[in-house]
Write a protein that holds these residues in place. Structure first.
Motif, PDB file in Angstrom:
ATOM      1  N   SER A   1       1.388   4.331  -2.959  1.00  0.00           N
ATOM      2  CA  SER A   1       1.002   5.691  -2.605  1.00  0.00           C
ATOM      3  C   SER A   1       1.953   6.712  -3.221  1.00  0.00           C
ATOM      4  CB  SER A   1       1.002   5.852  -1.077  1.00  0.00           C
ATOM      5  OG  SER A   1       2.328   5.854  -0.576  1.00  0.00           O
ATOM      6  N   LYS A   2       1.613   7.987  -3.031  1.00  0.00           N
ATOM      7  CA  LYS A   2       2.464   9.083  -3.482  1.00  0.00           C
ATOM      8  C   LYS A   2       3.616   9.326  -2.529  1.00  0.00           C
ATOM      9  CE  LYS A   2       0.159  10.767  -7.132  1.00  0.00           C
ATOM     10  NZ  LYS A   2       0.761  10.999  -8.467  1.00  0.00           N
TER      11      LYS A   2
ATOM     12  N   THR B   1       0.829  -1.205   0.000  1.00  0.00           N
ATOM     13  CA  THR B   1       0.000   0.000   0.000  1.00  0.00           C
ATOM     14  C   THR B   1       0.862   1.253   0.000  1.00  0.00           C
ATOM     15  OG1 THR B   1      -1.743  -1.168   1.211  1.00  0.00           O
ATOM     16  CG2 THR B   1      -1.837   1.232   1.213  1.00  0.00           C
TER      17      THR B   1
ATOM     18  N   PHE C   1      -8.243   1.835  -1.475  1.00  0.00           N
ATOM     19  CA  PHE C   1      -8.286   3.253  -1.857  1.00  0.00           C
ATOM     20  C   PHE C   1      -7.126   3.590  -2.790  1.00  0.00           C
ATOM     21  CE2 PHE C   1      -6.702   7.568  -1.050  1.00  0.00           C
ATOM     22  CZ  PHE C   1      -7.803   8.303  -1.462  1.00  0.00           C
ATOM     23  N   MET C   2      -5.904   3.198  -2.398  1.00  0.00           N
ATOM     24  CA  MET C   2      -4.729   3.495  -3.210  1.00  0.00           C
ATOM     25  C   MET C   2      -4.808   2.788  -4.559  1.00  0.00           C
ATOM     26  SD  MET C   2      -2.738   5.581  -1.659  1.00  0.00           S
ATOM     27  CE  MET C   2      -2.475   6.230  -0.001  1.00  0.00           C
ATOM     28  N   HIS C   3      -5.310   1.566  -4.543  1.00  0.00           N
ATOM     29  CA  HIS C   3      -5.405   0.784  -5.771  1.00  0.00           C
ATOM     30  C   HIS C   3      -6.368   1.439  -6.753  1.00  0.00           C
ATOM     31  CE1 HIS C   3      -6.863  -2.514  -8.366  1.00  0.00           C
ATOM     32  NE2 HIS C   3      -5.656  -3.020  -8.224  1.00  0.00           N
ATOM     33  N   ARG C   4      -7.507   1.896  -6.256  1.00  0.00           N
ATOM     34  CA  ARG C   4      -8.511   2.499  -7.135  1.00  0.00           C
ATOM     35  C   ARG C   4      -8.132   3.903  -7.568  1.00  0.00           C
ATOM     36  NH1 ARG C   4     -14.342   0.693  -4.400  1.00  0.00           N
ATOM     37  NH2 ARG C   4     -14.140  -1.541  -4.882  1.00  0.00           N
ATOM     38  N   LYS C   5      -7.440   4.638  -6.688  1.00  0.00           N
ATOM     39  CA  LYS C   5      -7.121   6.030  -6.987  1.00  0.00           C
ATOM     40  C   LYS C   5      -5.886   6.162  -7.883  1.00  0.00           C
ATOM     41  CE  LYS C   5      -6.400  10.544  -4.782  1.00  0.00           C
ATOM     42  NZ  LYS C   5      -7.558  11.139  -5.486  1.00  0.00           N
ATOM     43  N   TYR C   6      -4.860   5.358  -7.568  1.00  0.00           N
ATOM     44  CA  TYR C   6      -3.601   5.519  -8.305  1.00  0.00           C
ATOM     45  C   TYR C   6      -3.244   4.306  -9.173  1.00  0.00           C
ATOM     46  CZ  TYR C   6      -2.969   9.226  -4.878  1.00  0.00           C
ATOM     47  OH  TYR C   6      -3.146  10.352  -4.097  1.00  0.00           O
TER      48      TYR C   6
END
Length: 261
Positions: A147-148, A143, A252-257
């Motif tokens: 992320s950024k 995760t 969340f990270m998977h769907r967003k980035y």
């Protein structure tokens, strides 16, 4: 029956062989194990005391960093872009990476349990809790890699690895960090660790309520005592809650980035 895709297997083999060729994770785990054996040889404590201490560092700090580095390395070397062009889907990449990291963690936990002298039921309790914590840490590392801010893995890993050791020396700190799954694992493993025969510790008599000095009975039923004191239940609940939070962040990270970060 769940059938793994060829892409998932390919990612798994790639990540596993990469870590074997550059065995930083396995190498450091081996170094800490040797250190534990040396410390036990020159002290009056059983090797399981040091195994439980180093196991928390491996699961909380080192494993998280390894999982993150797998993702960040593929991003910086453009492997992720090439995998995407080859048809590898994000979920396939994440599944393969998780499986490779978790497999290495499982192997290390088994070695530590054997060297630490855990036998019978204690052996399976040790593996159950360490494998559960390893799954959370591996997912957390992936995760963070997605992320950024993958650089946050270092402070987060230090918190997970070092906080339980600090809390062991201070009750107030233990209350503060009690929500960490690594601290809960440390509490269970510390109680399971084998004490030296001559070691004496304070104990509150359940009949008269007075403090008496006792020698640990190695034949006592650890499972029964852990369950009676609620330590096992609390450790499982806290670890599962931590796992659910990490899983939510991962989704969340998977769907967003995706895999682009």
């Amino acid at each position: 029956m769940l059938k793994l895709s060829n892409n998932t297997v390919a990612v798994f083999i790639k990540q596993l062989t990469s870590n074997i060729r550059q065995p930083v994770f396995l190498g450091l785990a081996g170094v800490w194990l040797v250190m534990g054996l040396v410390f036990a040889f020159f002290s009056d404590q059983h090797v399981s005391q040091y195994v439980s201490m180093f196991m928390v560092l491996i699961v909380g700090m080192q494993l998280t960093g390894v999982a993150t580095s797998c993702v960040t390395e593929d991003r910086t070397t453009m492997n992720l872009r090439f995998m995407g062009m080859a048809g590898v889907k994000p979920r396939q990449y994440c599944t393969g990476t998780f499986a490779a990291v978790f497999l290495m963690a499982m192997f290390i936990c088994v070695v530590y349990a054997v060297v630490g002298g855990y036998r019978g039921t204690n052996f399976f309790i040790f593996l159950g809790f360490t494998w559960l914590a390893s799954a959370v840490s591996a997912l957390l590392g992936i995760t963070m890699g997605l992320s950024k801010w993958p650089w946050l893995t270092t402070p987060v890993g230090m918190l997970l690895g070092l906080a339980p050791m600090i809390a062991a020396m201070n009750e107030n700190m233990e209350d503060i960090f009690r929500f960490l799954y690594t601290l809960q694992i440390r509490r269970v493993m510390d109680y399971m660790a084998i004490r030296a025969e001559e070691e004496i510790y304070e104990h509150i008599c359940e009949y008269c309520g007075e403090i008496v000095m006792c020698i640990k009975d190695e034949a006592e039923d650890v499972v029964e005592i852990l369950a009676g004191r609620g330590m096992m239940e609390e450790a499982i609940i806290v670890t599962l809650i931590n796992g659910a939070i990490v899983l939510g962040l991962f989704i969340f990270m998977h769907r967003k980035y995706g895999l682009n970060g």
